[in-house]
Design a protein around this motif. Structure first.
Motif, PDB file in Angstrom:
ATOM      1  N   ALA A 397       0.824  -1.210   0.000  1.00 39.85           N
ATOM      2  CA  ALA A 397       0.000   0.000   0.000  1.00 39.85           C
ATOM      3  C   ALA A 397       0.853   1.253   0.000  1.00 39.85           C
ATOM      4  O   ALA A 397       0.494   2.255  -0.638  1.00 39.85           O
ATOM      5  CB  ALA A 397      -0.932  -0.011   1.213  1.00 39.85           C
ATOM      6  N   SER A 403      -4.552  -0.938  -4.563  1.00 42.60           N
ATOM      7  CA  SER A 403      -5.801  -0.997  -5.319  1.00 42.60           C
ATOM      8  C   SER A 403      -5.719  -1.956  -6.504  1.00 42.60           C
ATOM      9  O   SER A 403      -6.747  -2.456  -6.971  1.00 42.60           O
ATOM     10  CB  SER A 403      -6.187   0.395  -5.812  1.00 42.60           C
ATOM     11  OG  SER A 403      -5.170   0.928  -6.638  1.00 42.60           O
ATOM     12  N   THR A 404      -4.515  -2.231  -7.006  1.00 37.34           N
ATOM     13  CA  THR A 404      -4.351  -3.138  -8.149  1.00 37.34           C
ATOM     14  C   THR A 404      -3.977  -4.560  -7.732  1.00 37.34           C
ATOM     15  O   THR A 404      -3.749  -5.425  -8.582  1.00 37.34           O
ATOM     16  CB  THR A 404      -3.274  -2.609  -9.109  1.00 37.34           C
ATOM     17  OG1 THR A 404      -1.989  -2.660  -8.463  1.00 37.34           O
ATOM     18  CG2 THR A 404      -3.566  -1.185  -9.528  1.00 37.34           C
ATOM     19  N   ASP A 450     -15.670  -0.708  -3.541  1.00 34.00           N
ATOM     20  CA  ASP A 450     -14.957  -1.104  -4.763  1.00 34.00           C
ATOM     21  C   ASP A 450     -13.547  -1.597  -4.446  1.00 34.00           C
ATOM     22  O   ASP A 450     -13.061  -2.549  -5.076  1.00 34.00           O
ATOM     23  CB  ASP A 450     -14.891   0.076  -5.732  1.00 34.00           C
ATOM     24  CG  ASP A 450     -16.206   0.309  -6.458  1.00 34.00           C
ATOM     25  OD1 ASP A 450     -17.042  -0.624  -6.489  1.00 34.00           O
ATOM     26  OD2 ASP A 450     -16.400   1.414  -6.993  1.00 34.00           O
ATOM     27  N   LEU A 451     -12.884  -0.961  -3.487  1.00 37.38           N
ATOM     28  CA  LEU A 451     -11.538  -1.393  -3.112  1.00 37.38           C
ATOM     29  C   LEU A 451     -11.557  -2.828  -2.594  1.00 37.38           C
ATOM     30  O   LEU A 451     -10.719  -3.658  -2.986  1.00 37.38           O
ATOM     31  CB  LEU A 451     -10.975  -0.447  -2.053  1.00 37.38           C
ATOM     32  CG  LEU A 451      -9.539  -0.692  -1.592  1.00 37.38           C
ATOM     33  CD1 LEU A 451      -8.557  -0.574  -2.757  1.00 37.38           C
ATOM     34  CD2 LEU A 451      -9.155   0.274  -0.475  1.00 37.38           C
ATOM     35  N   ASP A 454     -12.395  -5.236  -5.511  1.00 38.93           N
ATOM     36  CA  ASP A 454     -11.274  -5.377  -6.445  1.00 38.93           C
ATOM     37  C   ASP A 454     -10.208  -6.311  -5.889  1.00 38.93           C
ATOM     38  O   ASP A 454      -9.745  -7.235  -6.584  1.00 38.93           O
ATOM     39  CB  ASP A 454     -10.661  -4.011  -6.744  1.00 38.93           C
ATOM     40  CG  ASP A 454     -11.532  -3.155  -7.659  1.00 38.93           C
ATOM     41  OD1 ASP A 454     -12.456  -3.707  -8.290  1.00 38.93           O
ATOM     42  OD2 ASP A 454     -11.278  -1.936  -7.733  1.00 38.93           O
ATOM     43  N   ILE A 455      -9.784  -6.084  -4.653  1.00 46.42           N
ATOM     44  CA  ILE A 455      -8.696  -6.883  -4.085  1.00 46.42           C
ATOM     45  C   ILE A 455      -9.146  -8.312  -3.805  1.00 46.42           C
ATOM     46  O   ILE A 455      -8.384  -9.265  -4.002  1.00 46.42           O
ATOM     47  CB  ILE A 455      -8.156  -6.211  -2.809  1.00 46.42           C
ATOM     48  CG1 ILE A 455      -7.549  -4.848  -3.147  1.00 46.42           C
ATOM     49  CG2 ILE A 455      -7.122  -7.091  -2.119  1.00 46.42           C
ATOM     50  CD1 ILE A 455      -7.208  -3.998  -1.927  1.00 46.42           C
ATOM     51  N   ASN A 459      -9.983  -7.882  -9.380  1.00 46.13           N
ATOM     52  CA  ASN A 459      -8.679  -7.749 -10.043  1.00 46.13           C
ATOM     53  C   ASN A 459      -8.206  -9.089 -10.585  1.00 46.13           C
ATOM     54  O   ASN A 459      -7.756  -9.187 -11.729  1.00 46.13           O
ATOM     55  CB  ASN A 459      -7.651  -7.178  -9.072  1.00 46.13           C
ATOM     56  CG  ASN A 459      -7.882  -5.711  -8.749  1.00 46.13           C
ATOM     57  OD1 ASN A 459      -8.588  -5.013  -9.470  1.00 46.13           O
ATOM     58  ND2 ASN A 459      -7.301  -5.247  -7.653  1.00 46.13           N
TER      59      ASN A 459
END
Length: 466
Positions: A397, A403-404, A450-451, A454-455, A459
Motif C-alpha cells: 500500500a 488498489s491493483t 470497490d476497493l 477489487d482486491i 482484479n
C-alpha cells in the motif's frame, strides 16, 4: 465479548464489519495458484473419511503435528486414517495462534456446519462421526466442496510433460474454470542429477532431437502451446536460487547445453547463463501468448534427509532461505523489458524480508498496459498468516498500489483450504476499516466497497477469467 472465530472475528471497527458482511463475504473466489490434483476434480473424487480428506497431502498439518510432539508413525504411514485424525485432534490444543488452528476450525465450521465445536481429544469422536456421515453426499465430493465456497477459477500446477487429459475433460464447464499452469522447474535445475533424463523425456514427447539451445526452446514452446490449447492462463516458476548469468551468444549456449547433456558438471557461470537464457526465452513466449508469469522465490527445500528418505518431497521440511534477490531479479526483468517483451508477472518470496524489494521492483517495470502489470504477490507460504499478510499489504500500500493487488490464493493441496480466502478478506476489511477510522482513507462508501471487491475478487478475475 469477542468469541473464538465469531461472526466479527478480526472485524474490530464498524466499517470493517460492514465491508466484510455486506461486501466481501459472498464474493466468488479466483484461486490462481494451487496444487489440487486435476484428476480428483475431473473424477469428482469422494473421500472415505475425514482423515483421508484432511491429512492425506497437507504438509502444513504434518509439520505442526511433529512440532506438537506427535511421532511420525501417527502422522504418515503406517498409521490408519483414524489414527492420524486422532493424533491431529490431540495436537490441536497445542496449535493455538498458528494459522493451522484457525484454518482447521474454519474448515470444520464452514464446510460441515460444526460452528462452535473446538477440536480436541474430547470432541474427536463427535467430529469424526459427524463429518464422515456427510462425506458421501454430492456436496462433499471434490466439485461440491469447490461449489460450497463459490470457487470460479482454479489455476493448478502442472509439469510441461503432463498430457493434461484431465484438464481436457474439465474444459467448457460453465460453473468452474480449471486451468493448467506451466511449471518448468525441472528444466531450470540444470545441476540436478535428473536434468539429463528430463530433457531426454521432453525430446521423446515432442519428437525432437535436443542438442542445442534452439532445439530445447522449440520443444518447450511446443509444450507451452499444448498448455495454451488446454486453457493455460499462467506459468509458474519455483526458484530455489535466483541468479542472472551473463548473456551468452547462441553458439556458446549450444556448447554449454551439449556439455551438460553429455554428462559434464557445469561451472556456476555456465549454469547461470543457461538458466537466464531459458528465463528470457520463456518470458518472451509468455508475453506473446498473454500468459501471466509467476515467480515463487526462495524456499530451502527438503532439509530433513531423514524424512526425505522416508516420505519423499513435500513432507513439511522446507523453510525460508536468505539469499539476495534484488539485483538478479531486476536484471532478469530488465532483459525482457528493454525489448518490450516483459509478460504480466506476479512476484512472491517466502522470505518476508523481501516484501519491500518485491514492491519496489514491481514499480520499476510498470508500463501502463494494465493496472499493476507487475505484481508484488500475496504473502506466501509461511507468511499467509495474520501478521505476514498485514506486513505484505502495508508494504504494498505504501510503496506501490494496493488498489491493483490480485489478493489471496491458497497454494494448497487440500480441497478444504478455501476458507483461507475468508481469513484474508476479514483481515483486509479490518485493515481498511482501521485506515478509515484513522482518517487515512476518504469516507466514500462506494469507493471503499470497490476497493474490497477489487482486491478480493475483481482484479484477479480480470487477469484470469476475462
Amino acid at each position: 465479548m469477542t468469541t473464538f472465530l465469531g461472526p466479527d472475528f478480526l472485524l474490530d471497527t464498524p466499517e470493517a464489519q460492514r465491508l466484510y458482511h455486506e461486501v466481501a463475504a459472498d464474493l466468488p473466489i479466483v484461486d490462481y495458484h494451487n496444487h489440487l490434483p486435476p484428476a480428483e476434480i475431473a473424477e469428482d473424487r469422494h473421500w472415505d473419511n475425514l482423515g483421508q480428506l484432511w491429512l492425506g497431502h497437507d504438509h502444513y498439518k504434518w509439520r505442526v503435528m511433529r512440532w506438537a510432539g506427535i511421532p511420525e508413525d501417527r502422522i504418515t504411514a503406517p498409521a490408519t486414517d483414524r489414527e492420524k485424525f486422532d493424533a491431529f485432534a490431540e495436537a490441536m490444543p497445542r496449535l493455538v495462534m498458528n494459522p493451522v488452528h484457525h484454518w482447521s476450525h474454519l474448515e470444520l465450521w464452514r464446510y460441515f456446519g460444526l460452528e462452535g465445536t473446538v477440536l480436541s481429544p474430547d470432541t474427536a469422536d463427535q467430529v469424526w462421526d459427524h463429518v464422515n456421515a456427510m462425506l458421501p453426499g454430492k456436496e462433499f465430493g471434490a466439485r461440491g466442496l469447490l461449489r460450497q465456497m463459490n470457487v470460479k477459477f482454479l489455476g493448478t500446477t502442472d509439469d510441461p510433460l503432463d498430457d493434461l487429459a484431465h484438464h481436457k475433460k474439465l474444459q467448457g464447464d460453465p460453473e468452474l474454470v480449471v486451468a493448467p499452469s506451466f511449471r518448468p522447474d525441472r528444466v531450470f535445475q540444470i545441476e540436478a542429477a535428473g536434468f539429463v533424463p528430463y530433457i531426454q523425456a521432453l525430446a521423446t514427447l515432442t519428437g525432437s532431437e535436443i542438442r542445442d539451445f534452439d532445439g530445447l526452446a522449440e520443444a518447450l514452446l511446443q509444450r507451452l502451446d499444448h498448455f495454451v490449447a488446454h486453457g493455460c492462463r499462467a506459468a509458474d516458476h519455483g526458484i530455489e536460487l535466483l541468479d542472472c548469468g551473463a548473456e551468452y551468444p547462441s553458439s556458446q549456449l549450444d556448447d554449454v547445453l551439449r556439455r551438460r547433456l553429455d554428462g559434464e558438471v557445469l561451472d556456476s557461470a555456465d549454469a547461470a547463463a543457461l538458466r537466464a537464457a531459458l528465463f528470457v526465452t520463456l518470458g518472451r513466449a509468455y508475453a506473446a501468448r498473454g500468459i501471466v508469469m509467476q515467480l515463487h522465490i526462495g524456499p530451502l527445500r527438503n532439509n530433513s534427509s531423514r524424512l526425505l528418505e522416508r516420505i519423499g518431497r513435500d513432507a513439511g521440511t522446507d523453510s525460508m532461505n536468505d539469499f539476495a534477490i534484488a539485483a538478479p531479479l531486476n536484471a532478469l526483468l530488465d532483459r525482457l523489458d528493454r525489448s518490450d517483451e516483459l509478460p504480466a508477472m506476479v512476484l512472491y518470496s517466502v522470505n518476508p524480508a523481501h516484501n519491500a524489494i518485491l514492491a519496489t521492483t514491481a514499480g520499476n517495470f510498470q508500463d501502463g498496459s494494465r493496472p499493476g502489470k507487475i505484481q508484488a504477490g500475496t504473502a506466501w507460504w509461511f507468511n499467509d498468516q495474520l501478521d505476514g499478510m498485514q506486513r505484505q499489504m502495508n508494504d504494498l500500500a505504501q510503496m506501490g498500489l494496493i488498489s491493483t493487488f490480485l489478493g489471496m490464493l491458497t497454494d494448497s493441496r487440500s480441497f478444504l483450504s478455501f476458507t483461507r480466502h475468508e481469513y484474508f478478506r476479514r483481515l483486509l476489511c479490518r485493515m481498511i476499516g482501521q485506515w478509515h477510522k484513522d482518517g487515512l482513507l476518504p469516507g466514500d462508501q462506494t469507493a471503499l466497497n470497490d476497493l474490497v471487491r477489487d482486491i478480493s475478487y475483481r482484479n484477479a478475475a480480470k487477469w484470469f477469467l476475462d
